[in-house]
Design a protein around this motif. Structure first.
Motif, short mmCIF file in Angstrom:
data_model
loop_
_atom_site.label_atom_id
_atom_site.label_comp_id
_atom_site.label_asym_id
_atom_site.label_seq_id
_atom_site.Cartn_x
_atom_site.Cartn_y
_atom_site.Cartn_z
N SER A 304 44.38 26.93 42.71
CA SER A 304 45.57 26.40 43.61
C SER A 304 46.92 27.11 43.82
N GLU A 305 47.06 28.17 42.86
CA GLU A 305 48.03 29.31 42.78
C GLU A 305 47.67 30.25 44.01
N ALA A 306 46.29 30.54 43.99
CA ALA A 306 45.55 31.32 45.08
C ALA A 306 45.82 30.71 46.61
N VAL A 307 45.49 29.50 46.43
CA VAL A 307 45.63 28.92 48.00
C VAL A 307 47.39 28.96 48.48
N GLY A 308 48.11 28.68 47.25
CA GLY A 308 49.54 28.67 47.72
C GLY A 308 50.18 30.10 48.21
N LYS A 309 49.22 30.93 47.70
CA LYS A 309 49.80 32.36 48.38
C LYS A 309 48.64 32.99 49.18
N SER A 310 47.75 32.29 49.73
CA SER A 310 46.93 32.54 50.56
C SER A 310 45.98 33.89 50.15
N ASP A 311 45.51 33.68 48.91
CA ASP A 311 44.80 34.98 48.24
C ASP A 311 43.42 34.42 48.03
N LYS A 312 42.63 34.89 49.19
CA LYS A 312 41.16 34.33 49.02
C LYS A 312 40.51 35.07 47.86
N ARG A 313 40.91 36.72 47.69
CA ARG A 313 40.08 37.31 46.77
C ARG A 313 40.14 36.63 45.30
N GLN A 314 41.38 36.45 45.03
CA GLN A 314 41.79 35.47 43.50
C GLN A 314 41.03 34.33 43.70
N PHE A 315 40.87 33.38 44.68
CA PHE A 315 40.22 32.04 45.04
C PHE A 315 38.74 32.24 44.48
N ILE A 316 38.09 33.33 44.99
CA ILE A 316 36.87 33.52 44.90
C ILE A 316 36.58 34.05 43.41
N GLY A 317 37.08 35.13 43.04
CA GLY A 317 37.33 35.74 41.75
C GLY A 317 37.25 34.89 40.47
N VAL A 318 38.46 34.03 40.71
CA VAL A 318 38.55 33.09 39.56
C VAL A 318 37.47 32.16 39.43
N CYS A 319 36.66 31.48 40.40
CA CYS A 319 35.67 30.81 40.38
C CYS A 319 34.35 31.44 39.61
N ALA A 320 34.16 32.64 40.17
CA ALA A 320 32.97 33.34 39.74
C ALA A 320 33.11 33.73 38.40
N ALA A 321 34.43 34.19 37.80
CA ALA A 321 34.57 34.43 36.35
C ALA A 321 34.31 33.32 35.55
N TYR A 439 31.48 24.84 49.13
CA TYR A 439 32.54 25.72 48.38
C TYR A 439 32.37 26.97 49.21
N LEU A 440 31.22 27.49 49.77
CA LEU A 440 30.82 28.81 50.48
C LEU A 440 31.55 28.41 52.02
N ARG A 441 31.51 27.36 52.28
CA ARG A 441 32.26 27.09 53.75
C ARG A 441 33.52 27.18 53.68
N ILE A 442 34.26 26.74 52.49
CA ILE A 442 35.59 26.78 52.31
C ILE A 442 36.11 28.47 52.25
N CYS A 443 35.41 29.30 51.37
CA CYS A 443 35.37 30.58 51.50
C CYS A 443 35.50 31.35 52.55
N LYS A 444 34.41 30.82 53.56
CA LYS A 444 33.97 31.62 54.95
C LYS A 444 34.73 31.11 55.99
N LYS A 445 35.25 29.97 56.06
CA LYS A 445 35.88 29.55 57.26
C LYS A 445 37.30 28.75 57.18
N SER A 446 37.77 28.64 55.99
CA SER A 446 38.92 27.68 55.63
C SER A 446 40.17 28.34 56.20
N PRO A 447 41.05 27.68 56.83
CA PRO A 447 42.39 28.33 57.35
C PRO A 447 43.34 28.63 56.46
N LEU A 448 42.86 28.18 55.03
CA LEU A 448 43.91 28.32 53.96
C LEU A 448 44.09 29.81 53.75
N PHE A 449 43.15 30.40 53.95
CA PHE A 449 43.28 31.98 53.88
C PHE A 449 43.30 32.89 54.99
#
Length: 449
Positions: A304-321, A439-449
């Motif tokens: 959620s913090e990653a979404v708030g600052k539009s940081d896709k790398r953190q969003f994906i990295g956190v889930c993978a970790a 989830y993959l669709r959010i990572c690739k196409k979401s306007p949040l990032f």
């Protein structure tokens, strides 16, 4: 050390900073529940079936309260990422002010009307009065539940979860001691059985609640705690805004628990001990699930913090970790289910026939953890994006799917209890594939990032 390695290490460290106290908290709670199960099983063999019948509906209603608070957690964390302090206080203040309304209604439900609920579940006449006693005597827990949910959100979104572990330790140690005293009649107290277990639980929750209140008031590390001025001026509209997000998670939990209640109903149709076997197996599995669940909660906060600052790398990295950490837990559970399944089950019951017939189910549940962990981590990633409806919709499908599969496997194919466990595996597996695609669709196409 390369920048990429530092970044990945940072994800693991931040996840663990939030998750480890939550894991300790959850493990303490589950250790207490396991000890309770041992007490119950050794006091009376039928008590395990009582536990199987009361835990599902009671947890269903409790989880609704926790889930509604999820919406506030998402919004608070997103605004932490966006560095919007005013919005953070707005949502945390509204949560504290209004989150006890539903728990109050549930207190009256469980103190006045549990018999009708258990009859609808098909509880036998032998077990019914025991189930009713437990529900009524534990119902005061709901009076402090809303406040506990609110404190949990504020500590978690502040990335300061140490007090949650201490809270759990106080509740659990108190609960274990009081259950031992009241179930078996120690120190001159009468032997109260199920009723004593419920009273012990209620007292322990109030002592834990007193600690959480003190920690909330005194802690200097709670940036998401609202000021007194914000709390006094809290708007019900702000609570409803967060609750609209949370209600989808609440409904998701409701449908998951409804499916679980339906499973208990199916098991009750097989024989009186079937629900007890199911309770034992999932009582063991929950030790792994609470670790995965804590990692899921940390995933939602940091996602959620990653979404708030539009940081896709953190969003994906956190889930993978987070899922990588889950794999360690899954492999350990799998090893234990292969090496010593009968010993594990014998902790909960002396019945040799139950021990012999139940060992294989531990292996089933361990395999199921691969998909279940995926649903927990991926699901929290999806929620972190602000979309709480998706998991609700897939859970509706899952509930219908698991009930249909359980009936087909258990009765049409005559697999009995084994059929129910196969239905659980099928449900988690199908939903994991569906949720991962989302989830993959959010990572690739979401306007949040």
């Amino acid at each position: 050390m390369s920048e990429k390695v530092k970044e990945i290490k940072g994800y693991f460290l931040r996840l663990l900073a939030i998750a480890v106290p939550l894991i300790l908290s959850n493990l303490i709670n589950q250790a207490q529940m396991l000890i309770d199960r041992i007490f119950w099983g050794r006091a009376n063999a039928l008590y395990m079936s009582v536990l199987g019948n009361v835990s599902a509906p009671l947890w269903t209603t409790m989880s609704v309260c926790f889930s509604i608070a999820t919406g506030a957690s998402i919004l608070i964390s997103q605004n932490v990422g966006a560095q919007n302090k005013a919005r953070v206080e707005e949502y945390s203040g509204a949560l504290l002010a209004y989150n006890n309304i539903l728990p109050l209604a549930l207190f009256f439900l469980w103190s006045l009307g549990p018999a009708a609920i258990f009859r609808m579940m098909g509880v036998s006449d032998t077990l019914l009065p025991l189930c009713v006693d437990y529900a009524r005597y534990s119902s005061p827990v709901f009076l402090v539940l809303g406040l506990g949910c609110s404190f949990t959100v504020i500590f978690q979104t502040s990335n300061h979860t140490k007090h949650l572990a201490i809270w759990s330790a106080i509740r659990s140690i108190t609960n274990i001691f009081l259950d031992w005293v009241l179930i078996f009649g120690k120190f001159g107290f009468p032997t109260m059985g199920v009723k004593g277990a419920a009273i012990g639980t209620a007292i322990a929750e109030y002592l834990g609640g007193a600690y959480m209140l003190a920690a909330f008031l005194k802690s200097s590390r709670l940036p998401t705690r609202p000021s007194l001025k914000t709390l006094k001026g809290a708007k019900f509209k702000s609570f409803l805004h967060s609750a609209r997000l949370g209600i989808n998670t609440a409904l998701e939990d409701f449908f998951w628990n409804f499916g679980n209640i339906a499973i208990i109903r199916i098991l009750n149709s097989i024989n009186e001990l079937a629900a007890g076997i199911y309770s034992i197996i999932f009582g063991v599995e929950i030790l792994a699930v609470v670790i995965v669940g804590a990692l899921g909660s940390a995933t939602m906060t940091l996602g959620s913090e990653a979404v708030g600052k539009s940081d896709k790398r953190q969003f994906i990295g956190v889930c993978a970790a987070a899922y990588a950490l889950c794999l360690i837990v899954i492999l350990e559970m799998l090893a234990a289910s292969i090496i010593a399944p009968k010993w594990i089950i014998s902790v909960f019951t002396k019945d040799k026939s139950v021990i012999e017939s139940s060992a294989i189910y531990l292996l089933f549940i361990s395999i199921n953890l691969f998909a279940k962990s995926g649903n927990i981590i991926i699901g929290n990633g999806i929620r972190a994006s602000g979309d709480t409806r998706w998991m609700f919709f897939t859970q509706i499908f899952g509930t219908v799917f698991i009930i249909a599969c359980a009936c087909f496997f258990a009765f049409t194919l005559r697999l009995g209890v084994a059929g129910v466990f196969l239905a659980v595996i099928a449900d988690e597996g199908v939903r994991c594939v569906i949720n991962f695609a989302k989830y993959l669709r959010i990572c690739k196409k979401s306007p949040l990032f």
